[in-house]
Each structure stands twice: as C-alpha cells, then as structure tokens.
Scaffold this active site. Structure first.
Site, PDB file in Angstrom:
ATOM      1  N   CYS A  87      10.731  -1.062  -1.622  1.00 36.75           N
ATOM      2  CA  CYS A  87       9.571  -0.194  -1.805  1.00 36.75           C
ATOM      3  C   CYS A  87       9.033   0.382  -0.509  1.00 36.75           C
ATOM      4  CB  CYS A  87       8.475  -0.919  -2.578  1.00 36.75           C
ATOM      5  SG  CYS A  87       7.833  -2.418  -1.775  1.00 36.75           S
ATOM      6  N   HIS A 135       3.619  -4.749  -2.637  1.00 37.48           N
ATOM      7  CA  HIS A 135       4.380  -3.623  -3.180  1.00 37.48           C
ATOM      8  C   HIS A 135       3.678  -2.326  -2.789  1.00 37.48           C
ATOM      9  CE1 HIS A 135       7.221  -1.597  -5.744  1.00 37.48           C
ATOM     10  NE2 HIS A 135       6.266  -1.060  -6.476  1.00 37.48           N
ATOM     11  N   ASN A 147       8.078   4.872  -7.062  1.00 41.92           N
ATOM     12  CA  ASN A 147       8.315   3.664  -6.282  1.00 41.92           C
ATOM     13  C   ASN A 147       9.692   3.081  -6.529  1.00 41.92           C
ATOM     14  OD1 ASN A 147       7.346   0.894  -8.201  1.00 41.92           O
ATOM     15  ND2 ASN A 147       7.182   2.942  -9.012  1.00 41.92           N
TER      16      ASN A 147
END
Length: 171
Positions: A87, A135, A147
């Site tokens: 990510c 994240h 993402n």
C-alpha cells in the site's frame, strides 16, 4: 478482458472525479513552499486553498491518476513495484510521478503534508487507515479509496466506509 474493463471503469471514475473537482473548485489548494512532500504536518497553505477545504490539489489528482494505471496488479507485502505493490509503496510511487517525494511507510506518510479534517476530504488526498495507521490509499472520490489492499486482492477501489480513518494528508 475483465482487467481491461476494470481499468476502464476506474479510469472513468478518476476522469469524472477530476472534471468535477476542476469545475467546482474556485482555485487549487497548493502547499506553500517546496513540493517535496517533506513538510511537517504543521505546514501552512496558500490563500488559494486550505487543508480545511474540500478542494483537490493538482498533485493529488495527478498521483491518483498515476496510481490508477496500476489497477489490477497484485498486492505483496513489502513490494515496491512495478509488478506488485504494497500500500505505501503504491502511494509513494504515485506521488513521485508528479514530483512529490513521500517517505516509504504508512507511519511516515501520516506525518507529512497538510492535515485534512474528514469533512474536507477531496480526491487525491492520502488516507491513512486503521487505528494503528498500518494501511494507506488515495481517496478517489465517490466514497472510494484506490489502494493496494492485501494478499490476493489486486490494486483497485475499496469503499472508504470499510475502513477506520486514522488521518488524512494533502500534498
């Protein structure tokens, strides 16, 4: 063929988001000073925009478009592209494409740029996700985050409502 259709769908969303942002914005919110992304969270913004306004930046929209080109590539923890991504590497790479240098990890990315309150979230903003800031993605508009989500999931859109938002940063 499904991958092509998925990319076209995401490209359409990104284009619609960019056009809507341009049409609605009185001016672009641009960070003052260097565009390196190395500013602290206390950086100020110019009179043309503010982190408190839901106005996309040119850099954010460009990074969103760049990240969109990676749609369909697989997630791999620690991967930095070009075939697989984690990510934070995807976000770092996307912003590098528009001349903004971001740090490598989500925790570091949560500390740079301008802080944005949730009501001012705009396409191209970096969304730090999970209570532990583990994240990150780029807000794509329409309640979606672009993402690299997790193992077995290709780069793509995920509804923002599926996440706990730790913080939002604008570049």
């Amino acid at each position: 063929m499904i991958g092509i259709a998925l990319r076209r769908g995401i490209a359409g969303l990104l284009l619609t988001t960019a056009v809507t942002a341009v049409a609605a914005a009185p001016g672009w919110a641009q960070p003052s000073g260097s565009a390196s992304g190395s500013a602290s969270g206390s950086s100020s913004l110019s009179a043309s925009g503010s982190a408190g306004l839901p106005v996309s930046t040119i850099a954010g929209l460009g990074a969103l478009a760049a990240a969109g080109t990676q749609t369909g590539k697989m997630y791999e923890w620690g991967a930095t592209g070009p075939d697989t991504w984690d990510c934070s590497a995807l976000v770092q790479w996307a912003f590098r494409q528009v001349g903004v240098a971001l740090p490598r990890t989500t925790w570091e990315q949560a500390e740079v740029g301008a802080a944005v309150p949730p009501y001012a979230l705009a396409p191209g903003d970096v969304v730090i996700i999970n209570r532990d800031a583990s994240h990150v993605g780029i807000y794509a508009g329409s309640g979606q985050v672009l993402n690299a989500y997790g193992a077995g999931v290709p780069v793509g859109l995920t509804p923002l409502e599926h996440f706990y938002v730790h913080s939002i940063r604008r570049f």
